[in-house]
Motif scaffolding. Structure first.
Motif, PDB file in Angstrom:
ATOM      1  N   VAL A   1       0.833  -1.205   0.000  1.00 55.26           N
ATOM      2  CA  VAL A   1       0.000   0.000   0.000  1.00 55.26           C
ATOM      3  C   VAL A   1       0.870   1.258   0.000  1.00 55.26           C
ATOM      4  O   VAL A   1       0.582   2.229  -0.710  1.00 55.26           O
ATOM      5  N   GLU A   2       1.962   1.244   0.749  1.00 53.60           N
ATOM      6  CA  GLU A   2       2.836   2.420   0.807  1.00 53.60           C
ATOM      7  C   GLU A   2       3.514   2.648  -0.542  1.00 53.60           C
ATOM      8  O   GLU A   2       3.649   3.793  -0.990  1.00 53.60           O
ATOM      9  N   VAL A   3       3.933   1.591  -1.207  1.00 46.14           N
ATOM     10  CA  VAL A   3       4.524   1.724  -2.541  1.00 46.14           C
ATOM     11  C   VAL A   3       3.494   2.286  -3.518  1.00 46.14           C
ATOM     12  O   VAL A   3       3.794   3.169  -4.330  1.00 46.14           O
ATOM     13  N   ALA A   4       2.261   1.786  -3.434  1.00 43.08           N
ATOM     14  CA  ALA A   4       1.195   2.297  -4.307  1.00 43.08           C
ATOM     15  C   ALA A   4       0.927   3.766  -4.028  1.00 43.08           C
ATOM     16  O   ALA A   4       0.688   4.547  -4.961  1.00 43.08           O
TER      17      ALA A   4
ATOM     18  N   CYS B  33       3.094   6.010  -2.765  1.00 47.63           N
ATOM     19  CA  CYS B  33       4.262   6.849  -3.065  1.00 47.63           C
ATOM     20  C   CYS B  33       4.653   6.810  -4.539  1.00 47.63           C
ATOM     21  O   CYS B  33       5.244   7.768  -5.048  1.00 47.63           O
ATOM     22  N   GLY B  34       4.386   5.680  -5.199  1.00 46.53           N
ATOM     23  CA  GLY B  34       4.873   5.520  -6.570  1.00 46.53           C
ATOM     24  C   GLY B  34       6.362   5.265  -6.627  1.00 46.53           C
ATOM     25  O   GLY B  34       6.984   5.444  -7.676  1.00 46.53           O
ATOM     26  N   SER B  35       6.943   4.850  -5.491  1.00 45.35           N
ATOM     27  CA  SER B  35       8.390   4.658  -5.424  1.00 45.35           C
ATOM     28  C   SER B  35       8.716   3.694  -4.293  1.00 45.35           C
ATOM     29  O   SER B  35       8.247   3.871  -3.163  1.00 45.35           O
ATOM     30  N   ILE B  36       9.521   2.688  -4.597  1.00 45.00           N
ATOM     31  CA  ILE B  36       9.949   1.748  -3.555  1.00 45.00           C
ATOM     32  C   ILE B  36      10.877   2.450  -2.574  1.00 45.00           C
ATOM     33  O   ILE B  36      10.788   2.249  -1.357  1.00 45.00           O
ATOM     34  N   ALA B  37      11.758   3.313  -3.087  1.00 49.71           N
ATOM     35  CA  ALA B  37      12.707   4.020  -2.215  1.00 49.71           C
ATOM     36  C   ALA B  37      11.986   4.937  -1.231  1.00 49.71           C
ATOM     37  O   ALA B  37      12.318   4.970  -0.035  1.00 49.71           O
ATOM     38  N   GLU B  38      10.972   5.668  -1.718  1.00 48.20           N
ATOM     39  CA  GLU B  38      10.236   6.573  -0.829  1.00 48.20           C
ATOM     40  C   GLU B  38       9.401   5.783   0.167  1.00 48.20           C
ATOM     41  O   GLU B  38       9.308   6.149   1.346  1.00 48.20           O
ATOM     42  N   ALA B  39       8.801   4.692  -0.285  1.00 50.67           N
ATOM     43  CA  ALA B  39       8.035   3.843   0.635  1.00 50.67           C
ATOM     44  C   ALA B  39       8.948   3.280   1.723  1.00 50.67           C
ATOM     45  O   ALA B  39       8.576   3.236   2.900  1.00 50.67           O
ATOM     46  N   ALA B  40      10.150   2.880   1.339  1.00 50.03           N
ATOM     47  CA  ALA B  40      11.104   2.357   2.317  1.00 50.03           C
ATOM     48  C   ALA B  40      11.467   3.423   3.346  1.00 50.03           C
ATOM     49  O   ALA B  40      11.588   3.135   4.540  1.00 50.03           O
TER      50      ALA B  40
ATOM     51  N   ARG C 224       9.617   5.962   4.331  1.00 42.73           N
ATOM     52  CA  ARG C 224       8.475   6.183   5.225  1.00 42.73           C
ATOM     53  C   ARG C 224       8.277   5.018   6.196  1.00 42.73           C
ATOM     54  O   ARG C 224       7.804   5.226   7.315  1.00 42.73           O
ATOM     55  N   LEU C 225       8.623   3.809   5.755  1.00 38.93           N
ATOM     56  CA  LEU C 225       8.448   2.627   6.608  1.00 38.93           C
ATOM     57  C   LEU C 225       9.674   2.350   7.474  1.00 38.93           C
ATOM     58  O   LEU C 225       9.679   1.402   8.257  1.00 38.93           O
ATOM     59  N   ASN C 226      10.724   3.179   7.292  1.00 33.03           N
ATOM     60  CA  ASN C 226      11.982   2.997   8.036  1.00 33.03           C
ATOM     61  C   ASN C 226      12.599   1.628   7.742  1.00 33.03           C
ATOM     62  O   ASN C 226      13.057   0.912   8.642  1.00 33.03           O
ATOM     63  N   LEU C 227      12.598   1.284   6.457  1.00 30.31           N
ATOM     64  CA  LEU C 227      13.188   0.021   6.000  1.00 30.31           C
ATOM     65  C   LEU C 227      14.160   0.322   4.865  1.00 30.31           C
ATOM     66  O   LEU C 227      14.223   1.440   4.352  1.00 30.31           O
ATOM     67  N   THR C 228      14.904  -0.687   4.440  1.00 27.42           N
ATOM     68  CA  THR C 228      15.726  -0.550   3.244  1.00 27.42           C
ATOM     69  C   THR C 228      14.867  -0.823   2.012  1.00 27.42           C
ATOM     70  O   THR C 228      13.841  -1.517   2.092  1.00 27.42           O
ATOM     71  N   SER C 229      15.306  -0.321   0.868  1.00 26.68           N
ATOM     72  CA  SER C 229      14.577  -0.587  -0.374  1.00 26.68           C
ATOM     73  C   SER C 229      14.548  -2.081  -0.674  1.00 26.68           C
ATOM     74  O   SER C 229      13.546  -2.607  -1.169  1.00 26.68           O
ATOM     75  N   ALA C 230      15.652  -2.757  -0.341  1.00 25.30           N
ATOM     76  CA  ALA C 230      15.713  -4.208  -0.584  1.00 25.30           C
ATOM     77  C   ALA C 230      14.674  -4.957   0.258  1.00 25.30           C
ATOM     78  O   ALA C 230      14.041  -5.912  -0.214  1.00 25.30           O
ATOM     79  N   ALA C 231      14.477  -4.490   1.497  1.00 25.28           N
ATOM     80  CA  ALA C 231      13.502  -5.150   2.366  1.00 25.28           C
ATOM     81  C   ALA C 231      12.086  -4.966   1.832  1.00 25.28           C
ATOM     82  O   ALA C 231      11.271  -5.900   1.852  1.00 25.28           O
ATOM     83  N   VAL C 232      11.783  -3.769   1.352  1.00 22.05           N
ATOM     84  CA  VAL C 232      10.449  -3.513   0.792  1.00 22.05           C
ATOM     85  C   VAL C 232      10.238  -4.346  -0.465  1.00 22.05           C
ATOM     86  O   VAL C 232       9.177  -4.954  -0.668  1.00 22.05           O
TER      87      VAL C 232
END
Length: 288
Positions: free
Chosen positions: A10-13, A15-22, A24-32
């Motif tokens: 949902v956060e990726v949807a 934001c339109g970006s895995i990096a930005e979602a990561a 906001r979620l306090n995660l790495t892009s790889a984890a997302v």
């Protein structure tokens, strides 16, 4: 199904970006990305795809997006219900710009110490938009200007501050009488689409004051900044501090003016009612 995987999707949807979602979620892009892959494998369909530099939901992703949001919301509600009437879970709040700087920081700081199991989500917006969001239960409570009509019985209201109208003028401007300045100087109007702006418009009509209207704005701090630069005068509610730093202006009280009432509007029922009550009580303790 891990609810955290749905939250990542949902956060990726959003934001339109895995990096930005990561971020906001306090995660790495790889984890997302790993969470998305695991969710797609579990559902058997690709949920997101690249469109240029952005990431967008696929047809399958769009089909499950709303249900995913509902499941996340339901899981958060379960945390609040399981707390057995103790303030816990996500508390969804809204606030006008002046409330965000003048009240909420102190309220949230106090609540964070007293109720560490509450998670906060804050949506900025205009009083009208936030009023509708409370009624539709998109948010639980909001700090807004009091509506100029009766609120439904399903909601509660508590006035926190009454703000008289003031004429603001450049610091160097000589003012023999407020009404003369209002009539002759360039006038920067507080947006009449806002409830506070309607109070200002009512004052002008009541006193039959015709102005040299130059600009209409819905941002009080921007109005104050323009007046400080000598670009005109304005009538605004004497909103709660802080005002922008470095302003070179004077505030002249206007007698016989209606006051803008600012307070908290909240929904009276729901799974997060314990957290809502805690918020209202803390607001009452932290009146401006």
């Amino acid at each position: 199904m891990d609810i955290r995987f749905l939250e990542s999707f949902v956060e990726v949807a959003n934001c339109g970006s895995i990096a930005e979602a990561a971020r906001r979620l306090n995660l790495t892009s790889a984890a997302v990305a790993q969470r998305l892959k695991a969710l797609e494998q579990e559902l058997g369909h690709s949920l997101v795809g690249r469109a240029g530099r952005t990431v967008r939901p696929t047809a399958s992703g769009l089909a499950v997006l709303q249900k995913a949001r509902q499941l996340i919301e339901g899981a958060r509600d379960l945390r609040a219900i399981a707390a057995n009437d103790l303030p816990a879970g996500e508390l969804r709040l809204g606030s006008t710009a002046t409330g965000l700087t003048g009240l909420l920081p102190e309220v949230i700081a106090s609540m964070s110490q007293r109720y560490p199991r509450i998670e906060f989500f804050i949506r900025p917006g205009s009083s009208m938009d936030l009023y509708r969001s409370v009624l539709s239960e998109e948010i639980d409570a909001a700090v807004i200007v009091q509506p100029p009509f009766q609120i439904p019985k399903s909601t509660g209201w508590m006035t926190l501050r009454e703000e008289p109208l003031v004429l603001i003028v450049p610091e160097a401007m000589e003012v023999s009488h407020p009404e003369a300045a209002i009539r002759t100087a360039r006038f920067i109007r507080y947006d009449r689409n806002q409830w506070g702006g309607q109070i200002v418009d009512g004052y002008l009509r009541q006193h039959r004051l015709k102005v040299r209207e130059w600009l209409e704005l819905d941002a009080l701090d921007s109005i104050a900044a323009l007046v400080s630069r000598g670009l005109g005068v304005s009538i605004v509610p004497d909103w709660s501090p802080p005002w922008p730093e470095g302003l070179r202006l004077r505030k002249i009280p206007l007698v016989e003016s209606e006051r803008r009432r600012v307070g908290v509007l909240w929904t009276r029922s729901g799974p997060r009612i314990a957290a809502i009550r805690a918020f209202v009580e803390t607001c009452e303790e932290t009146r401006w």
